[in-house]
Design a protein around this motif. Structure first.
Motif, PDB file in Angstrom:
ATOM      1  N   VAL A   1       6.561  11.786  14.011  1.00  0.00           N
ATOM      2  CA  VAL A   1       5.440  12.524  13.071  1.00  0.00           C
ATOM      3  C   VAL A   1       4.324  11.716  13.029  1.00  0.00           C
ATOM      4  O   VAL A   1       3.233  12.241  13.184  1.00  0.00           O
ATOM      5  N   LEU A   2       4.433  10.397  12.890  1.00  0.00           N
ATOM      6  CA  LEU A   2       3.359   9.548  12.900  1.00  0.00           C
ATOM      7  C   LEU A   2       2.473   9.649  14.137  1.00  0.00           C
ATOM      8  O   LEU A   2       1.231   9.526  14.194  1.00  0.00           O
ATOM      9  N   ARG A   3       2.948   9.538  15.387  1.00  0.00           N
ATOM     10  CA  ARG A   3       2.336   9.660  16.652  1.00  0.00           C
ATOM     11  C   ARG A   3       1.750  10.971  16.653  1.00  0.00           C
ATOM     12  O   ARG A   3       0.473  11.043  17.067  1.00  0.00           O
ATOM     13  N   ASP A   4       2.282  12.134  16.428  1.00  0.00           N
ATOM     14  CA  ASP A   4       1.787  13.461  16.364  1.00  0.00           C
ATOM     15  C   ASP A   4       0.702  13.651  15.377  1.00  0.00           C
ATOM     16  O   ASP A   4      -0.606  14.411  15.689  1.00  0.00           O
ATOM     17  N   ALA A   5       0.753  12.956  14.354  1.00  0.00           N
ATOM     18  CA  ALA A   5      -0.547  12.910  13.209  1.00  0.00           C
ATOM     19  C   ALA A   5      -1.676  12.110  13.522  1.00  0.00           C
ATOM     20  O   ALA A   5      -2.531  12.025  12.917  1.00  0.00           O
ATOM     21  N   GLY A   6      -1.565  11.287  14.923  1.00  0.00           N
ATOM     22  CA  GLY A   6      -2.668  10.290  15.355  1.00  0.00           C
ATOM     23  C   GLY A   6      -2.562   8.905  14.518  1.00  0.00           C
ATOM     24  O   GLY A   6      -3.600   8.324  14.389  1.00  0.00           O
ATOM     25  N   LEU A   7      -1.334   8.661  13.921  1.00  0.00           N
ATOM     26  CA  LEU A   7      -1.466   7.367  13.111  1.00  0.00           C
ATOM     27  C   LEU A   7      -0.854   6.298  13.885  1.00  0.00           C
ATOM     28  O   LEU A   7      -1.415   5.095  13.446  1.00  0.00           O
ATOM     29  N   VAL A   8      -0.473   6.457  14.841  1.00  0.00           N
ATOM     30  CA  VAL A   8       0.446   5.323  15.428  1.00  0.00           C
ATOM     31  C   VAL A   8      -0.108   5.545  17.106  1.00  0.00           C
ATOM     32  O   VAL A   8      -0.051   6.771  17.337  1.00  0.00           O
ATOM     33  N   THR A   9      -0.172   4.278  17.901  1.00  0.00           N
ATOM     34  CA  THR A   9      -0.137   4.784  19.320  1.00  0.00           C
ATOM     35  C   THR A   9       1.087   4.070  19.890  1.00  0.00           C
ATOM     36  O   THR A   9       1.802   3.389  19.111  1.00  0.00           O
ATOM     37  N   LEU A  10       1.446   4.574  21.117  1.00  0.00           N
ATOM     38  CA  LEU A  10       2.757   4.478  21.680  1.00  0.00           C
ATOM     39  C   LEU A  10       2.324   3.690  23.126  1.00  0.00           C
ATOM     40  O   LEU A  10       1.249   4.113  23.819  1.00  0.00           O
ATOM     41  N   ARG A  11       2.868   2.593  23.153  1.00  0.00           N
ATOM     42  CA  ARG A  11       2.894   2.082  24.644  1.00  0.00           C
ATOM     43  C   ARG A  11       4.316   1.939  25.312  1.00  0.00           C
ATOM     44  O   ARG A  11       5.124   1.345  24.678  1.00  0.00           O
ATOM     45  N   ARG A  12       4.420   2.226  26.304  1.00  0.00           N
ATOM     46  CA  ARG A  12       5.656   2.218  27.105  1.00  0.00           C
ATOM     47  C   ARG A  12       5.804   1.110  28.271  1.00  0.00           C
ATOM     48  O   ARG A  12       4.671   0.816  28.847  1.00  0.00           O
ATOM     49  N   ASP A  13       6.757   0.277  28.086  1.00  0.00           N
ATOM     50  CA  ASP A  13       7.046  -0.727  29.093  1.00  0.00           C
ATOM     51  C   ASP A  13       8.593  -0.738  29.500  1.00  0.00           C
ATOM     52  O   ASP A  13       9.331  -1.251  28.764  1.00  0.00           O
ATOM     53  N   GLY A  14       8.599  -0.017  30.794  1.00  0.00           N
ATOM     54  CA  GLY A  14       9.842   0.259  31.024  1.00  0.00           C
ATOM     55  C   GLY A  14      10.728   1.118  30.183  1.00  0.00           C
ATOM     56  O   GLY A  14      10.193   2.272  29.898  1.00  0.00           O
ATOM     57  N   LYS A  15      11.764   0.788  29.633  1.00  0.00           N
ATOM     58  CA  LYS A  15      12.418   1.725  28.751  1.00  0.00           C
ATOM     59  C   LYS A  15      11.942   1.699  27.258  1.00  0.00           C
ATOM     60  O   LYS A  15      12.444   2.197  26.545  1.00  0.00           O
ATOM     61  N   ARG A  16      11.459   0.557  27.022  1.00  0.00           N
ATOM     62  CA  ARG A  16      10.998   0.286  25.666  1.00  0.00           C
ATOM     63  C   ARG A  16       9.687   0.799  25.270  1.00  0.00           C
ATOM     64  O   ARG A  16       8.890   0.958  26.142  1.00  0.00           O
ATOM     65  N   ARG A  17       9.648   1.353  23.945  1.00  0.00           N
ATOM     66  CA  ARG A  17       8.598   1.886  23.531  1.00  0.00           C
ATOM     67  C   ARG A  17       7.910   1.025  22.341  1.00  0.00           C
ATOM     68  O   ARG A  17       8.743   0.608  21.587  1.00  0.00           O
ATOM     69  N   PHE A  18       6.578   0.774  22.476  1.00  0.00           N
ATOM     70  CA  PHE A  18       6.051  -0.076  21.519  1.00  0.00           C
ATOM     71  C   PHE A  18       5.041   0.677  20.650  1.00  0.00           C
ATOM     72  O   PHE A  18       4.389   1.580  21.259  1.00  0.00           O
ATOM     73  N   TYR A  19       4.767   0.394  19.496  1.00  0.00           N
ATOM     74  CA  TYR A  19       4.135   1.175  18.344  1.00  0.00           C
ATOM     75  C   TYR A  19       3.257   0.155  17.713  1.00  0.00           C
ATOM     76  O   TYR A  19       3.581  -0.715  17.365  1.00  0.00           O
ATOM     77  N   ARG A  20       2.076   0.972  17.493  1.00  0.00           N
ATOM     78  CA  ARG A  20       1.023   0.040  16.666  1.00  0.00           C
ATOM     79  C   ARG A  20       0.187   1.216  15.877  1.00  0.00           C
ATOM     80  O   ARG A  20       0.015   2.081  16.433  1.00  0.00           O
ATOM     81  N   ALA A  21      -0.232   0.626  14.552  1.00  0.00           N
ATOM     82  CA  ALA A  21      -1.283   1.744  13.890  1.00  0.00           C
ATOM     83  C   ALA A  21      -2.611   1.888  14.682  1.00  0.00           C
ATOM     84  O   ALA A  21      -2.894   0.971  15.084  1.00  0.00           O
ATOM     85  N   ASP A  22      -2.783   3.161  14.480  1.00  0.00           N
ATOM     86  CA  ASP A  22      -3.959   3.381  15.384  1.00  0.00           C
ATOM     87  C   ASP A  22      -4.998   3.827  13.939  1.00  0.00           C
ATOM     88  O   ASP A  22      -5.385   4.726  13.523  1.00  0.00           O
ATOM     89  N   ARG A  23      -5.731   2.568  13.723  1.00  0.00           N
ATOM     90  CA  ARG A  23      -6.614   2.643  12.561  1.00  0.00           C
ATOM     91  C   ARG A  23      -7.901   3.372  12.821  1.00  0.00           C
ATOM     92  O   ARG A  23      -8.337   3.917  11.775  1.00  0.00           O
ATOM     93  N   GLU A  24      -8.284   3.344  14.137  1.00  0.00           N
ATOM     94  CA  GLU A  24      -9.428   3.988  14.298  1.00  0.00           C
ATOM     95  C   GLU A  24      -9.276   5.640  14.172  1.00  0.00           C
ATOM     96  O   GLU A  24      -9.887   6.336  13.802  1.00  0.00           O
ATOM     97  N   GLY A  25      -7.888   6.054  14.582  1.00  0.00           N
ATOM     98  CA  GLY A  25      -7.591   7.499  14.672  1.00  0.00           C
ATOM     99  C   GLY A  25      -7.475   7.846  13.263  1.00  0.00           C
ATOM    100  O   GLY A  25      -7.455   9.186  12.913  1.00  0.00           O
TER     101      GLY A  25
END
Length: 113
Positions: A46-70
Motif C-alpha cells: 500500500v505504501l509503495r503503491d501510494a508512492g510513499l516508499v521506494t523498493l530496491r531488490r537485492d537478490g531475494k531480499r527487498r529493501f524499503y526506504r521512505a520516498d520523501r520527495e514523492g
C-alpha cells in the motif's frame, strides 16, 4: 489509494517512521511488529503503491526506504508530527527526572535531620 489515506493507518505510519532515515529489508521491518510477515508485506505494498516508499531488490531480499520527495508536503507534515512527539517525550522524561531528583533530595534531607 492516495498518500493521506495510506498513512491514516497507524502501522503504516510506524513503517514510514522506521524507514524514514534508513533503508530496511522487509524482514527487518516485519520483525518490529506483532503481526505476520504477510500483513506487513501488504502494508508495504500500500505504501509503495501510494508512492510513499521506494523498493530496491537485492537478490531475494527487498529493501524499503521512505520516498520523501514523492511525498511532497506530506513529508514535512510527518516529520513535524514525529518531532512534536519526540519533543513531548523529552519533556515527560525531563519531568520524571526532576521528580526523581526532588524525591531523592527530600529523602536525603529527612535522613540528615
Amino acid at each position: 489509494m492516495d498518500a493521506v489515506r495510506a498513512v491514516a493507518e497507524p502501522r503504516r505510519r510506524e513503517i514510514l517512521r522506521l524507514v524514514w532515515d534508513e533503508e530496511l529489508s522487509a524482514g527487518e521491518i516485519a520483525d518490529r511488529f506483532d503481526v505476520t510477515f504477510g500483513a506487513v508485506s501488504q502494508h508495504l505494498k500500500v505504501l509503495r503503491d501510494a508512492g510513499l516508499v521506494t523498493l530496491r531488490r537485492d537478490g531475494k531480499r527487498r529493501f524499503y526506504r521512505a520516498d520523501r520527495e514523492g511525498m511532497g508536503p506530506l513529508a514535512d507534515y510527518l516529520a513535524s508530527m514525529w518531532a512534536a512527539r519526540l519533543d513531548a517525550l523529552a519533556e515527560l522524561a525531563e519531568a520524571a527526572e526532576a521528580a526523581e531528583a526532588a524525591e531523592r533530595d527530600e529523602k536525603s534531607e529527612g535522613t540528615t535531620q
